[in-house]
Design a protein around this motif. Structure first.
Motif, PDB file in Angstrom:
ATOM      1  N   VAL A  49       0.860  -8.574  10.147  1.00  0.00           N
ATOM      2  CA  VAL A  49       0.873  -7.750  11.353  1.00  0.00           C
ATOM      3  C   VAL A  49      -0.129  -6.607  11.213  1.00  0.00           C
ATOM      4  O   VAL A  49      -0.883  -6.300  12.145  1.00  0.00           O
ATOM      5  CB  VAL A  49       2.301  -7.226  11.616  1.00  0.00           C
ATOM      6  CG1 VAL A  49       2.326  -6.309  12.819  1.00  0.00           C
ATOM      7  CG2 VAL A  49       3.263  -8.393  11.814  1.00  0.00           C
ATOM      8  N   ASP A  50      -0.158  -5.988  10.015  1.00  0.00           N
ATOM      9  CA  ASP A  50      -1.106  -4.899   9.785  1.00  0.00           C
ATOM     10  C   ASP A  50      -2.541  -5.404   9.824  1.00  0.00           C
ATOM     11  O   ASP A  50      -3.438  -4.718  10.336  1.00  0.00           O
ATOM     12  CB  ASP A  50      -0.827  -4.218   8.438  1.00  0.00           C
ATOM     13  CG  ASP A  50       0.359  -3.268   8.544  1.00  0.00           C
ATOM     14  OD1 ASP A  50       0.852  -3.083   9.672  1.00  0.00           O
ATOM     15  OD2 ASP A  50       0.784  -2.729   7.512  1.00  0.00           O
ATOM     16  N   ALA A  54      -5.378  -4.132  12.337  1.00  0.00           N
ATOM     17  CA  ALA A  54      -6.659  -3.627  11.840  1.00  0.00           C
ATOM     18  C   ALA A  54      -7.820  -4.368  12.502  1.00  0.00           C
ATOM     19  O   ALA A  54      -8.838  -3.762  12.869  1.00  0.00           O
ATOM     20  CB  ALA A  54      -6.723  -3.778  10.324  1.00  0.00           C
ATOM     21  N   LEU A  55      -7.650  -5.682  12.699  1.00  0.00           N
ATOM     22  CA  LEU A  55      -8.704  -6.474  13.339  1.00  0.00           C
ATOM     23  C   LEU A  55      -8.893  -6.036  14.776  1.00  0.00           C
ATOM     24  O   LEU A  55     -10.030  -5.898  15.261  1.00  0.00           O
ATOM     25  CB  LEU A  55      -8.348  -7.965  13.291  1.00  0.00           C
ATOM     26  CG  LEU A  55      -8.410  -8.614  11.909  1.00  0.00           C
ATOM     27  CD1 LEU A  55      -7.891 -10.045  11.972  1.00  0.00           C
ATOM     28  CD2 LEU A  55      -9.842  -8.591  11.374  1.00  0.00           C
ATOM     29  N   CYS A  56      -7.778  -5.802  15.481  1.00  0.00           N
ATOM     30  CA  CYS A  56      -7.868  -5.393  16.880  1.00  0.00           C
ATOM     31  C   CYS A  56      -8.572  -4.055  16.994  1.00  0.00           C
ATOM     32  O   CYS A  56      -9.389  -3.834  17.888  1.00  0.00           O
ATOM     33  CB  CYS A  56      -6.473  -5.312  17.499  1.00  0.00           C
ATOM     34  SG  CYS A  56      -5.734  -6.931  17.645  1.00  0.00           S
ATOM     35  N   GLU A  57      -8.250  -3.155  16.060  1.00  0.00           N
ATOM     36  CA  GLU A  57      -8.901  -1.843  16.075  1.00  0.00           C
ATOM     37  C   GLU A  57     -10.394  -2.015  15.835  1.00  0.00           C
ATOM     38  O   GLU A  57     -11.222  -1.428  16.530  1.00  0.00           O
ATOM     39  CB  GLU A  57      -8.285  -0.969  14.982  1.00  0.00           C
ATOM     40  CG  GLU A  57      -8.515   0.505  15.208  1.00  0.00           C
ATOM     41  CD  GLU A  57      -7.703   1.335  14.228  1.00  0.00           C
ATOM     42  OE1 GLU A  57      -8.262   2.290  13.677  1.00  0.00           O
ATOM     43  OE2 GLU A  57      -6.533   0.981  14.005  1.00  0.00           O
ATOM     44  N   ALA A 228     -14.950  -9.274  12.501  1.00  0.00           N
ATOM     45  CA  ALA A 228     -14.070  -8.123  12.224  1.00  0.00           C
ATOM     46  C   ALA A 228     -13.426  -8.272  10.857  1.00  0.00           C
ATOM     47  O   ALA A 228     -13.298  -7.299  10.097  1.00  0.00           O
ATOM     48  CB  ALA A 228     -13.007  -8.005  13.313  1.00  0.00           C
ATOM     49  N   LEU A 229     -13.036  -9.509  10.513  1.00  0.00           N
ATOM     50  CA  LEU A 229     -12.399  -9.763   9.213  1.00  0.00           C
ATOM     51  C   LEU A 229     -13.370  -9.435   8.081  1.00  0.00           C
ATOM     52  O   LEU A 229     -13.012  -8.774   7.103  1.00  0.00           O
ATOM     53  CB  LEU A 229     -11.958 -11.231   9.144  1.00  0.00           C
ATOM     54  CG  LEU A 229     -11.090 -11.648   7.962  1.00  0.00           C
ATOM     55  CD1 LEU A 229      -9.840 -10.782   7.890  1.00  0.00           C
ATOM     56  CD2 LEU A 229     -10.708 -13.110   8.070  1.00  0.00           C
ATOM     57  N   ALA A 230     -14.632  -9.891   8.243  1.00  0.00           N
ATOM     58  CA  ALA A 230     -15.647  -9.598   7.224  1.00  0.00           C
ATOM     59  C   ALA A 230     -15.794  -8.092   7.068  1.00  0.00           C
ATOM     60  O   ALA A 230     -15.889  -7.576   5.942  1.00  0.00           O
ATOM     61  CB  ALA A 230     -16.971 -10.237   7.614  1.00  0.00           C
ATOM     62  N   GLY A 236     -12.928  -1.454   2.912  1.00  0.00           N
ATOM     63  CA  GLY A 236     -11.799  -0.821   2.227  1.00  0.00           C
ATOM     64  C   GLY A 236     -10.482  -0.900   2.990  1.00  0.00           C
ATOM     65  O   GLY A 236      -9.422  -0.660   2.409  1.00  0.00           O
ATOM     66  N   THR A 237     -10.539  -1.216   4.278  1.00  0.00           N
ATOM     67  CA  THR A 237      -9.292  -1.323   5.053  1.00  0.00           C
ATOM     68  C   THR A 237      -8.396  -2.394   4.454  1.00  0.00           C
ATOM     69  O   THR A 237      -7.192  -2.208   4.284  1.00  0.00           O
ATOM     70  CB  THR A 237      -9.621  -1.688   6.517  1.00  0.00           C
ATOM     71  OG1 THR A 237     -10.646  -0.825   6.983  1.00  0.00           O
ATOM     72  CG2 THR A 237      -8.405  -1.553   7.402  1.00  0.00           C
TER      73      THR A 237
END
Lengths: 253, 228
Positions: A49-50, A54-57, A228-230, A236-237
């Motif tokens: 979920v996190d 993070a990806l959406c952000e 976004a994943l890359a 660091g996220t």
């Protein structure tokens, strides 16, 4: 007349909402702690979920995360009920025929968990006549069915249910994801159960790691998620989230 | 739709049909054995018997079958004392847990169906039979029960068909009934429409055969002169 005006307003409100950019709908299971689970207040939490948040952000997108039963997850995606799955889903050849995946965001491997003192192991000889629990529609179910057909395989709707049966003594062991079971041993099963042998990392059965699934009709979203994943794996996220949940790295080497 | 896949999956689905049939047949027999005394207890003169029967029917009609299965399968297994008792040899097996849940559930519904049937028999007939010297048991066997069964049969047939469909919940406690096989195959092939359509067809054939059996039984139990 008043009614008509009201109806017009209501219609305008509905249309207005539809005109806004649709949020990206992301499905997760909600029964796979610490990766995805529903907390006391009914909210979806966990590593998956996190990662999704993070990806959406990172994509600057509005997202809506929904809980969905595991064995209907891919059919639901193909039917357009949601746009992506972030649910610790292993990337396998078979699943790739049905949906597209991003790069893997973690790799955990399969592990056999059994009562302490039992000499059971992932070995054709030692599994003969043993009852092993797995979750339906998982890579672990495939691993057992294809590589260890000597075992009597019982399939469950959720991992939590097969762990209940392991505790109750109905099962001689369960095969599930290593990190999930590590957590379970730490939280509740540790005094009576333990890992048996080394984790299975064979990509033929276990897949290349957990990826994000997107329907084949939506390559744009796949591309955006992959980028976004890359980014979050570089900046660091990802590491911060990894450390929040696990004392070791689950990044795919 | 991939018809070939549906045909390929038939042998596996038919093995599921065997499990479904075994479960439903056993649950119907045990349920009947529970239902008849419960129905009699419901209309008994003894308040304690009435209360017990009412409590049983109230609980099993008032809660979802899925919850009952989970209570019996996962719930009882939480108690260590029970796991060490001789009952565990039975409660350990998902088949027995499902059978117990189905039997108790259908027993409660059937008891109400039979009670309605018994109470539909005019009291005058009972009085007349007693007046010519029949014992209470003989009155029940010769006068009340045959008419009660005939009255209750349509509703009881309904309950039998409902049980066939409810038996699909057995797949939630690892049993490979029709639904369990269909869900597993759907997960392996990613063809849920094909698999569940094939499963639905098997259920339809089964309930169709059952409803015909019930209609034939109804005809047989209806006296010739009253047939239209």
């Amino acid at each position: 007349m008043k009614l008509k005006i009201f109806a017009a307003f209501a219609l305008a409100a509905v249309l207005g909402q539809a005109a806004q950019a649709d949020p990206i709908r992301i499905a997760t299971e909600g029964a796979y702690p610490p990766f995805n689970y529903i907390d006391e207040s009914g909210e979806l939490k966990g590593f998956d979920v996190d990662i999704a948040k993070a990806l959406c952000e990172e994509m600057n997108a509005e997202c809506e995360i929904v809980a969905q039963a595991w064995d209907g997850m891919i059919p639901g995606l193909r039917a357009g009920k949601y746009d992506a799955i972030v649910a610790s889903m292993s990337i396998t050849e078979k699943r790739k025929q049905a949906v597209n995946f991003t790069r893997p965001y973690y790799q955990a491997g399969a592990i056999l968990v059994a009562p302490k003192g039992s000499d059971i192991a992932l070995d054709p000889e030692k599994l003969k006549g043993k009852t092993i629990g797995v979750q339906r529609a998982t890579t672990y179910a495939n691993l057992l069915r294809e590589k260890y057909p000597q075992a009597e395989i019982k399939t469950y709707d959720t991992v939590e249910n097969h762990n209940l049966d392991l505790k109750a003594g109905r099962l001689d062991g369960v095969v599930a994801q290593r990190v999930f079971m590590y957590n379970w041993l730490k939280e509740e099963g540790g005094d009576a159960f333990e890992f048996k042998g080394e984790p299975v990392l064979d990509e033929k059965y276990i897949g290349e790691g957990a990826g994000i699934a997107v329907d084949k009709s939506n390559p744009e979203l796949l591309e955006r998620l992959d980028t976004a994943l890359a980014t979050i794996m570089e900046n660091g996220t990802y590491d911060a989230l990894n450390d929040k949940y696990f004392p070791f790295s689950i990044r795919k080497e | 739709m991939n018809v070939e896949l549906m045909i390929d999956s038939l042998p596996a689905l038919l093995s599921g049909l065997v499990v479904t049939l075994k479960l439903v047949a056993a649950a119907l027999v045990v349920g009947f054995v529970i239902a008849l005394p419960t129905a009699l207890a419901r209309i008994s003169r003894h308040a304690v018997l009435r209360g017990l029967a009412l409590g049983y029917v109230f609980f099993f009609r008032g809660t979802p079958l899925l919850v009952q299965i989970f209570l019996i399968y996962y719930g009882f297994a939480q108690f260590e004392a029970l796991r060490e008792s001789p009952f565990w040899t039975i409660l350990r097996e998902p088949y027995w847990c499902a059978l117990i849940a189905f039997s108790l559930n259908t027993g409660a519904y059937s008891a109400e169906v039979f009670r309605g049937g018994i109470q539909s028999v005019p009291h005058g007939q009972v009085e007349a039979a007693r007046a010519i010297g029949m014992s209470a048991a003989t009155v029940f066997r010769r006068i009340v029960w045959p008419q009660a069964l005939r009255q209750a049969l349509p509703a009881y047939g309904n309950e039998m068909i409902l049980l066939v469909k409810a038996s699909s919940l057995a797949s939630t406690v690892t049993l490979m009934d029709i639904t369990g096989v269909a869900r597993t195959l759907a997960a392996q092939t990613y063809m849920p429409i094909e698999m569940f359509t094939a499963a639905a067809a098997i259920y339809l054939a089964l309930t169709y055969a059952m409803s015909w059996g019930i209609i034939l039984l109804e005809r047989k139990l209806t006296p010739k002169e009253t047939r239209l």
